[in-house]
Structures are given as structure tokens and as C-alpha cells.
Write a protein that holds these residues in place. Sequence first.
Motif, mmCIF file in Angstrom:
data_model
loop_
_atom_site.group_PDB
_atom_site.id
_atom_site.type_symbol
_atom_site.label_atom_id
_atom_site.label_comp_id
_atom_site.label_asym_id
_atom_site.label_seq_id
_atom_site.Cartn_x
_atom_site.Cartn_y
_atom_site.Cartn_z
ATOM 1 N N GLU A 88 96.218 89.842 20.032
ATOM 2 C CA GLU A 88 96.586 88.285 19.696
ATOM 3 C C GLU A 88 95.955 87.314 19.179
ATOM 4 O O GLU A 88 95.052 87.014 19.265
ATOM 5 C CB GLU A 88 97.354 88.068 21.281
ATOM 6 C CG GLU A 88 98.534 89.011 21.726
ATOM 7 C CD GLU A 88 99.151 88.341 22.815
ATOM 8 O OE1 GLU A 88 98.477 87.475 24.027
ATOM 9 O OE2 GLU A 88 100.206 87.725 22.568
ATOM 10 N N ASP B 287 101.505 91.221 28.080
ATOM 11 C CA ASP B 287 100.952 90.933 27.247
ATOM 12 C C ASP B 287 99.591 89.412 28.471
ATOM 13 O O ASP B 287 100.085 89.868 29.515
ATOM 14 C CB ASP B 287 102.425 89.731 27.157
ATOM 15 C CG ASP B 287 101.964 88.496 25.980
ATOM 16 O OD1 ASP B 287 101.548 88.760 25.702
ATOM 17 O OD2 ASP B 287 103.324 88.091 26.215
ATOM 18 N N ASP B 288 99.698 88.703 27.521
ATOM 19 C CA ASP B 288 98.266 88.061 27.650
ATOM 20 C C ASP B 288 97.227 88.656 28.054
ATOM 21 O O ASP B 288 97.203 88.031 29.587
ATOM 22 C CB ASP B 288 98.409 87.007 28.188
ATOM 23 C CG ASP B 288 99.683 85.709 27.484
ATOM 24 O OD1 ASP B 288 100.120 86.468 26.338
ATOM 25 O OD2 ASP B 288 100.820 85.078 27.840
HETATM 26 MG MG MG Z 1 101.022 86.868 24.571
#
Ligand code: MG
Length: 286
Positions: A231, A174-175
Amino acid sequence: EAKRQGRGCVRVFDESMDESIRFRRQIETGLSEAIAKGELKLVFQPIVGRDLDITGFEALIRWCSPEYGMVPPAMFIPIAEESQLIHELGDWVIDEAIVALKTWPGQYVSVNFSPRQFRRQNFVAHVVERVTSAGVDPGRFQIEITETAIFDNVERAAEILFKLRQMGFRIALDDFGTGYSSLYNIRRFALDCLKIDRSFVDGMGRERESAAIVHSVIHLGRALGMEVVAEGVETDTQLQALRLAGCSHMQGYFLSRPIDAEDAQMLAERGTLLGRSEAETQLEAA
Ligand code: MG
Ligand code: C2E
Ligand code: MG
Ligand code: MG
């Protein structure tokens, strides 16, 4: 005079420290009762392929406190993360995510795990037991972790991810781009999915640097056989640019906000955002 002012500042500083500690304690207490009181809920944000087909949903926690109103996870997750509370909360999230997942025809659920959860002893056994005892195919359960979770102990993380992948779980980073991943480790880890942090998607149209990073991650993911999810897609321009760049998957307000479990079920059965979202008209107009 300066001295008095200085002292004054110290006093103010101390008071605000007290204040923030008291606030944290209040949040902690409220949160520890929130599960039992039914104040927590999960919402689900669709993750879509290039044709707006829904491939999965990210589960996102919400705390609707009668006392504080809607408390954003960015405020209470870090507090929970400082105690054992994160485990209780995390287990609740896993179980709720599974309940929702069972109502969908084939999509996966993507669940966020904080670094402390990931570092828990017997993390693998714990997750495996919870997911498989619910009769859920691990291939429909995606574990989202951040670079922070894995890079303080790379060896251990590699072992855990390998085991989870062996059990059939999906793993997402993530990220991506905001932490300390080295390309070497990316290759070494068993990952199914890279999620490009929304700060890069946001900067794409303005700065060459962000656009270059987005393009590189898309190519890296492709070359390593990983899915890449962009995202924070907020505009049609971003959506088109990402499609043009060959991005395979997208998530963001422009496509759909996080929605509640019933709406997620309807969408999942429908299988696509076509005919529903604002994005469709834009897509067809383009
Ligand atoms: Mg994220
Ligand atoms: P994240 O995992 O990176 O989740 C994506 C965040 O971006 C979510 O915020 C989502 O609502 C928001 N978002 C989605 N599309 C857009 C967009 O187009 N524009 C903008 N500006 N934002 C968008 P949310 O739900 O407030 O969650 C914030 C963070 O809290 C998450 O970031 C995650 O790190 C953490 N979190 C949320 N739920 C859980 C959970 O169940 N467990 C754990 N450990 N952490 C969670
Ligand atoms: Mg996430
Ligand atoms: Mg984020």
C-alpha cells in the motif's frame, strides 16, 4: 499563582472537551442524514499486478458535506464506529461497491469493514445475503479487515473467516504489520491477501528495518500462498524496489489516486495502467 494557573488550565481543558463533544455530535447528526441527502460517494483506487494490469479496486468512502466540505473518512468513520451508524454506512458502501463492480469485466472490489461491522451478529449471513442477492460472484468481493477486528476474539474471527471463505469471498488483512497479528494466527486464518501497511513502504528506502519487514511479509505471503499488496506506493523508486523484492501487487498514488466510478469503469475495461499513468513511462525508462 500556580493554583490559579492550574485552575485556568482545567477550565480550558473542560471547554475544549465540550467543544470536541459538540463537534462529534454535529458530525454524527450530519452523517446520519448524509446518505439520504446523497452526500456520500465511493471512489476507487486501482490495485495492480507487476505488469500494471488491474486486478481490483479498493472502494474508499468520501463525504462531501455542504457544511464541512470534504470530510476525510479518518475523521468520520471512527465516529460512526461508535454507534449503529456504522452499519447503515457499511451497508450503503457494500451496495455502491456492487453497483460499480458490475460495470467491470472481471476485477474484484475490495471493501473496508470496521471492527464493529465485523463483530455484528450474523455478520456472515448479512454479507452473503447482500452480495449474492445482487447476483455478484463472492470471488469478486474482497472483505478488508484490520488486525484489530480479529484479534479481540480470535476464535470467533477464525470461524467467521472460514465461513466467508467457504462461500467464496476473498479476505484481505489491511494495514498488516501495525497490529497484533501473530504468525500462528496468520497461518490459521483463511486469508487471501496481506496488505502491507504504507508506513513500511514509506520507510523502505530510509530504514533497514522497514525494508526488512517488507521483504519478510512478501516472502511470508508467498510461502502461504497469499497475494501481497504493498500500500501507499508513492514513488518510482518504491515501485522498482517492490518489484525487485518480488511483490505481486501494488497500490498507491504513484500508480493512481482513488478515482470516481466512471473513471474506474473505463480503466477496468482497459485492464491496465499501461499507457495511462505516469508510472508507465517510468517503468519503461527503467
Ligand atoms: Mg490499508
Ligand atoms: P485504508 O483502508 O488503509 O485505505 C488506504 C488509504 O490510503 C486511503 O485513504 C487511500 O486514499 C490512501 N492512499 C492510497 N494510496 C496512497 C499513497 O500512495 N499515499 C498516501 N499517503 N495515502 C494513500 P482514505 O480514503 O482517506 O481512507 C482512510 C481510511 O479510512 C482507510 O484506510 C480505511 O481504514 C477507512 N475507510 C475508507 N473507506 C471506508 C469504508 O467504506 N468503510 C470503512 N469501514 N472504512 C473506510
Ligand atoms: Mg483498506
Ligand atoms: Mg491504512
